[in-house]
Design a protein around this motif. Sequence first.
Motif, PDB file in Angstrom:
ATOM      1  N   GLY A 134       0.806  -1.212   0.000  1.00  0.00           N
ATOM      2  CA  GLY A 134       0.000   0.000   0.000  1.00  0.00           C
ATOM      3  C   GLY A 134       0.843   1.267   0.000  1.00  0.00           C
ATOM      4  O   GLY A 134       0.362   2.338  -0.373  1.00  0.00           O
ATOM      5  N   THR A 137       0.845   2.384  -3.360  1.00  0.00           N
ATOM      6  CA  THR A 137      -0.429   3.034  -3.639  1.00  0.00           C
ATOM      7  C   THR A 137      -0.410   4.482  -3.176  1.00  0.00           C
ATOM      8  O   THR A 137      -0.823   5.398  -3.899  1.00  0.00           O
ATOM      9  N   PHE A 140       1.514   6.706  -5.512  1.00  0.00           N
ATOM     10  CA  PHE A 140       0.770   7.151  -6.690  1.00  0.00           C
ATOM     11  C   PHE A 140      -0.364   8.109  -6.314  1.00  0.00           C
ATOM     12  O   PHE A 140      -0.674   9.040  -7.056  1.00  0.00           O
ATOM     13  N   MET A 141      -0.955   7.874  -5.153  1.00  0.00           N
ATOM     14  CA  MET A 141      -2.104   8.684  -4.763  1.00  0.00           C
ATOM     15  C   MET A 141      -1.687  10.050  -4.223  1.00  0.00           C
ATOM     16  O   MET A 141      -2.366  11.061  -4.477  1.00  0.00           O
ATOM     17  N   GLY A 244      -3.292   5.911  -7.780  1.00  0.00           N
ATOM     18  CA  GLY A 244      -3.258   5.559  -6.364  1.00  0.00           C
ATOM     19  C   GLY A 244      -4.552   4.946  -5.880  1.00  0.00           C
ATOM     20  O   GLY A 244      -4.554   3.930  -5.176  1.00  0.00           O
ATOM     21  N   SER A 247      -4.875   1.500  -7.301  1.00  0.00           N
ATOM     22  CA  SER A 247      -3.946   0.586  -6.637  1.00  0.00           C
ATOM     23  C   SER A 247      -4.474   0.160  -5.273  1.00  0.00           C
ATOM     24  O   SER A 247      -4.340  -1.005  -4.877  1.00  0.00           O
ATOM     25  N   LEU A 248      -5.062   1.102  -4.549  1.00  0.00           N
ATOM     26  CA  LEU A 248      -5.628   0.792  -3.237  1.00  0.00           C
ATOM     27  C   LEU A 248      -6.732  -0.251  -3.354  1.00  0.00           C
ATOM     28  O   LEU A 248      -6.775  -1.223  -2.592  1.00  0.00           O
ATOM     29  N   LEU A 251      -5.063  -3.667  -4.291  1.00  0.00           N
ATOM     30  CA  LEU A 251      -4.371  -4.318  -3.180  1.00  0.00           C
ATOM     31  C   LEU A 251      -5.355  -4.906  -2.174  1.00  0.00           C
ATOM     32  O   LEU A 251      -5.139  -5.997  -1.642  1.00  0.00           O
ATOM     33  N   ALA A 305      -4.793   0.386 -12.885  1.00  0.00           N
ATOM     34  CA  ALA A 305      -4.014   0.285 -11.651  1.00  0.00           C
ATOM     35  C   ALA A 305      -4.599  -0.760 -10.708  1.00  0.00           C
ATOM     36  O   ALA A 305      -3.863  -1.520 -10.068  1.00  0.00           O
ATOM     37  N   ALA A 306      -5.926  -0.810 -10.605  1.00  0.00           N
ATOM     38  CA  ALA A 306      -6.569  -1.801  -9.737  1.00  0.00           C
ATOM     39  C   ALA A 306      -6.225  -3.213 -10.195  1.00  0.00           C
ATOM     40  O   ALA A 306      -5.894  -4.091  -9.378  1.00  0.00           O
ATOM     41  N   PHE A 309      -2.339  -3.997  -9.504  1.00  0.00           N
ATOM     42  CA  PHE A 309      -1.960  -4.164  -8.103  1.00  0.00           C
ATOM     43  C   PHE A 309      -2.727  -5.277  -7.400  1.00  0.00           C
ATOM     44  O   PHE A 309      -2.326  -5.710  -6.324  1.00  0.00           O
TER      45      PHE A 309
END
Length: 398
Positions: A134, A137, A140-141, A244, A247-248, A251, A305-306, A309
């Motif tokens: 994370g 993440t 990126f966020m 971000g 990605s969150l 993950l 991204a989702a 990750f």
Amino acid sequence: MPPAIYALLLVNFAVGTQGFVFGGLLAEMAADLGIAVGTAGLAITASAVTFALGSPVFAVLLAGRERRGVLATGLAVLLLGNLACMLAPDFGTLVALRVVTGTGAALVGAVGGATAAQLVSPEKRGRALALVLGGLTLAFMLGLPLGSLAGGAYGWRACFALSAAVTALALAALAAVMPKVPPVPGPAPSARALLRIPPVQAAFATNFLAFAGAFCVVAFTGPLVNQVTGLSGAAVGPFQACIGAGSLLGLAFGGRAADSPGGRAALAAALVLLLLCQLAYAGLLAGWGGTRSAWLLAGTILLSAAALFAVVPILQSRLAALAGPATALALALNGSLVSLGQGAGAAAGGLARNRFGFAAAGLLGATVVVSAILAARRVIPASAASPSAPGSPSRPGP
């Protein structure tokens, strides 16, 4: 989760931020240094390839070392390297200094994942690894959009000042809460023994190909947003924040899937979604989005991204279950392949963009992701109920 897991999250935040903090300012960097935008992507490649080559080497050389000291040394190198990058007089010097920052990141990557795995019980491993990831993440966020804001206000060199500040914060957190973590007892880790296990081979190939395919386009987020929407500078930040946020989500999904019987199906679904996103990038770059291009691009960035990750904790948990005493080496190699995939994708995408146009980079990315889907079929056998299911291949020795 123990506080040290959150310190490792912050360490990954620093590593992720330094890797791509200037991604939204590639066009500005290229103009200032007198190079093509595609060539500017080599500043990403230099650090990524150094990480990829150095991390497994350090994992072997430092296998008997206490983990906290290795992490602190890596962060110190990263801090000094970013400060030097801020003052680089030309592109050649900048690339050389990015090799230095890649070395610091490699020291962290050599033991970071294995340290997280040691700090929790096996049934929490997937979620702990996802939490530590994370940090990427958050990079990126928060880190990358802040880099675009700082660079937009003060020039691209300010991105490296921001990265240095984040690294200093991670170093302070590590000193405050990380206990001494001894190495895992057992035989010396052997890459040759790991690579004799077919699911390990497949996991490594899947990881590399997924990141290489995605980074054919996403390494050039700034130019991507410029071409599709006409926005630039600080306006790129919200699109980086979509990376971000995606990605969150990925993950969270991948971490739960890694600790459940549904890991195989989740891995396949994530890779198919990643493929569709690369095709969507190609279409948007070809001008098919019309007046809704900005919204469509934001959605594609988030979903891509989702998907990407979600893959990582599933593969990491599987590798940790297979590798035993060689977990540090397995996760270091896996992290190296992430970085090598990022660097290879950035280089290939830049070449495709320079020669055939930006849309060609999206088509190239889609082709590479198809290869990742084929490799993923061997990562988790259909008979395996979970990444740590009985009947997993034997763990490697020396």
